[in-house]
Write a protein that holds these residues in place. Sequence first.
Motif, mmCIF file in Angstrom:
data_model
loop_
_atom_site.group_PDB
_atom_site.id
_atom_site.type_symbol
_atom_site.label_atom_id
_atom_site.label_comp_id
_atom_site.label_asym_id
_atom_site.label_seq_id
_atom_site.Cartn_x
_atom_site.Cartn_y
_atom_site.Cartn_z
ATOM 1 N N ALA A 66 16.163 32.535 -78.478
ATOM 2 C CA ALA A 66 15.795 31.847 -79.246
ATOM 3 C C ALA A 66 15.373 32.338 -80.212
ATOM 4 O O ALA A 66 15.153 31.620 -81.764
ATOM 5 C CB ALA A 66 14.384 32.288 -78.561
ATOM 6 N N ARG A 67 16.047 33.940 -80.604
ATOM 7 C CA ARG A 67 16.475 34.296 -81.988
ATOM 8 C C ARG A 67 17.507 33.709 -82.900
ATOM 9 O O ARG A 67 17.446 33.486 -84.033
ATOM 10 C CB ARG A 67 16.245 35.707 -82.266
ATOM 11 C CG ARG A 67 15.359 36.607 -82.086
ATOM 12 C CD ARG A 67 14.874 38.015 -82.077
ATOM 13 N NE ARG A 67 14.657 38.653 -80.269
ATOM 14 C CZ ARG A 67 15.650 39.364 -79.992
ATOM 15 N NH1 ARG A 67 16.243 39.272 -79.633
ATOM 16 N NH2 ARG A 67 15.030 39.694 -78.877
ATOM 17 N N THR A 68 18.806 33.595 -81.972
ATOM 18 C CA THR A 68 19.887 32.619 -82.690
ATOM 19 C C THR A 68 19.703 31.531 -83.180
ATOM 20 O O THR A 68 20.553 30.698 -84.131
ATOM 21 C CB THR A 68 21.108 33.180 -81.847
ATOM 22 O OG1 THR A 68 20.773 31.906 -80.394
ATOM 23 C CG2 THR A 68 21.311 34.011 -81.290
ATOM 24 N N GLU A 116 7.761 31.210 -80.313
ATOM 25 C CA GLU A 116 8.327 32.439 -79.859
ATOM 26 C C GLU A 116 7.314 32.841 -78.021
ATOM 27 O O GLU A 116 6.878 31.839 -77.631
ATOM 28 C CB GLU A 116 7.364 33.773 -81.001
ATOM 29 C CG GLU A 116 8.045 34.078 -82.188
ATOM 30 C CD GLU A 116 9.206 34.804 -82.099
ATOM 31 O OE1 GLU A 116 9.440 35.447 -80.536
ATOM 32 O OE2 GLU A 116 10.241 34.567 -82.311
ATOM 33 N N PRO A 117 8.462 33.323 -77.144
ATOM 34 C CA PRO A 117 7.508 32.292 -75.602
ATOM 35 C C PRO A 117 6.626 33.752 -75.621
ATOM 36 O O PRO A 117 6.261 35.328 -76.383
ATOM 37 C CB PRO A 117 8.719 33.345 -74.958
ATOM 38 C CG PRO A 117 9.938 34.036 -75.767
ATOM 39 C CD PRO A 117 9.617 33.736 -77.822
ATOM 40 N N PRO A 146 22.755 42.946 -64.019
ATOM 41 C CA PRO A 146 22.430 42.595 -65.293
ATOM 42 C C PRO A 146 22.974 41.706 -65.307
ATOM 43 O O PRO A 146 23.896 41.192 -65.618
ATOM 44 C CB PRO A 146 23.026 43.720 -66.331
ATOM 45 C CG PRO A 146 22.660 44.883 -65.158
ATOM 46 C CD PRO A 146 22.280 44.288 -64.155
ATOM 47 N N VAL A 147 22.882 40.448 -66.884
ATOM 48 C CA VAL A 147 23.485 39.243 -66.975
ATOM 49 C C VAL A 147 24.360 39.552 -68.404
ATOM 50 O O VAL A 147 23.473 40.468 -69.609
ATOM 51 C CB VAL A 147 22.106 37.735 -67.568
ATOM 52 C CG1 VAL A 147 23.124 36.918 -67.867
ATOM 53 C CG2 VAL A 147 21.808 37.925 -65.995
ATOM 54 N N ALA A 148 25.932 39.439 -68.698
ATOM 55 C CA ALA A 148 26.852 39.814 -69.114
ATOM 56 C C ALA A 148 26.307 38.368 -70.600
ATOM 57 O O ALA A 148 26.387 37.354 -70.553
ATOM 58 C CB ALA A 148 28.154 39.538 -69.409
ATOM 59 N N VAL A 149 25.880 38.461 -71.695
ATOM 60 C CA VAL A 149 25.314 37.655 -72.590
ATOM 61 C C VAL A 149 26.283 37.525 -73.671
ATOM 62 O O VAL A 149 26.981 38.754 -74.527
ATOM 63 C CB VAL A 149 24.364 38.027 -73.659
ATOM 64 C CG1 VAL A 149 23.813 37.010 -74.864
ATOM 65 C CG2 VAL A 149 22.760 37.954 -72.635
ATOM 66 N N LEU A 150 27.154 36.557 -73.661
ATOM 67 C CA LEU A 150 28.703 36.820 -74.878
ATOM 68 C C LEU A 150 27.912 35.779 -76.858
ATOM 69 O O LEU A 150 26.594 35.194 -76.438
ATOM 70 C CB LEU A 150 29.763 35.386 -74.972
ATOM 71 C CG LEU A 150 29.626 35.699 -73.025
ATOM 72 C CD1 LEU A 150 30.711 33.963 -73.247
ATOM 73 C CD2 LEU A 150 31.181 36.310 -73.484
ATOM 74 N N ALA A 151 28.997 36.511 -77.046
ATOM 75 C CA ALA A 151 28.026 36.136 -78.783
ATOM 76 C C ALA A 151 28.741 35.047 -78.936
ATOM 77 O O ALA A 151 28.578 34.354 -78.604
ATOM 78 C CB ALA A 151 28.885 37.127 -79.370
ATOM 79 N N PRO A 152 27.524 34.338 -80.247
ATOM 80 C CA PRO A 152 27.175 33.046 -79.806
ATOM 81 C C PRO A 152 28.267 32.457 -81.129
ATOM 82 O O PRO A 152 29.420 33.463 -81.454
ATOM 83 C CB PRO A 152 26.164 33.269 -81.517
ATOM 84 C CG PRO A 152 25.041 34.022 -80.960
ATOM 85 C CD PRO A 152 26.072 34.868 -80.630
#
Length: 186
Positions: free
Chosen positions: A20-22, A33-34, A52-58
Amino acid sequence: MRRRGKLLSEAELALWRQVARTVTPLAGRAPVEPEPEAAQAKPAPAAETGPPVAVLAPGRSSAKPAPPPLVPLERRMRTQLRRGQQGVEAVIDLHGLRQEEAHSALRGFLRLQQQRGAKLVLVVTGKGIAGDVPYGEERGILRRNVPHWLRLPDLRPLVLGFDEAEQRHGGAGALYIRLRRSRETG
């Protein structure tokens, strides 16, 4: 945060906040905002939280983008086919072939026709045998499997969409297949 009756775990909430920040909100709208108090009020059980979930850069993706969804024939093209104003450029008849043979023949046929620049081809599968089928065999196996094969990764890059043929081209026992344009490699 609650959605469709399911409470999100803390890991899911953290991921949502990060995503949501991106995102930039539409003009004139405040960012959403949640609700952090919902997560604090009811802690998620340990069994609900996953690894844990790997988050890719936008903007970065590790896999190829998925091809666009398959689409049925447009109404205009169906009308032209019905009136005989548009014709199919090639036909393959899969009658009498076993599944493996039919799949291989279909793959080769579609690749060849795409290289030749064909846009619309006809695949005749047949409707299957009529009457009692012994030992639990299913009727019209090619008729059912060809649409599935067209959605598989090996044929997806070739196929733009498909639809059941008009009665004069085989009706329920045949499919019109629209092919993607061949990409020239040079």
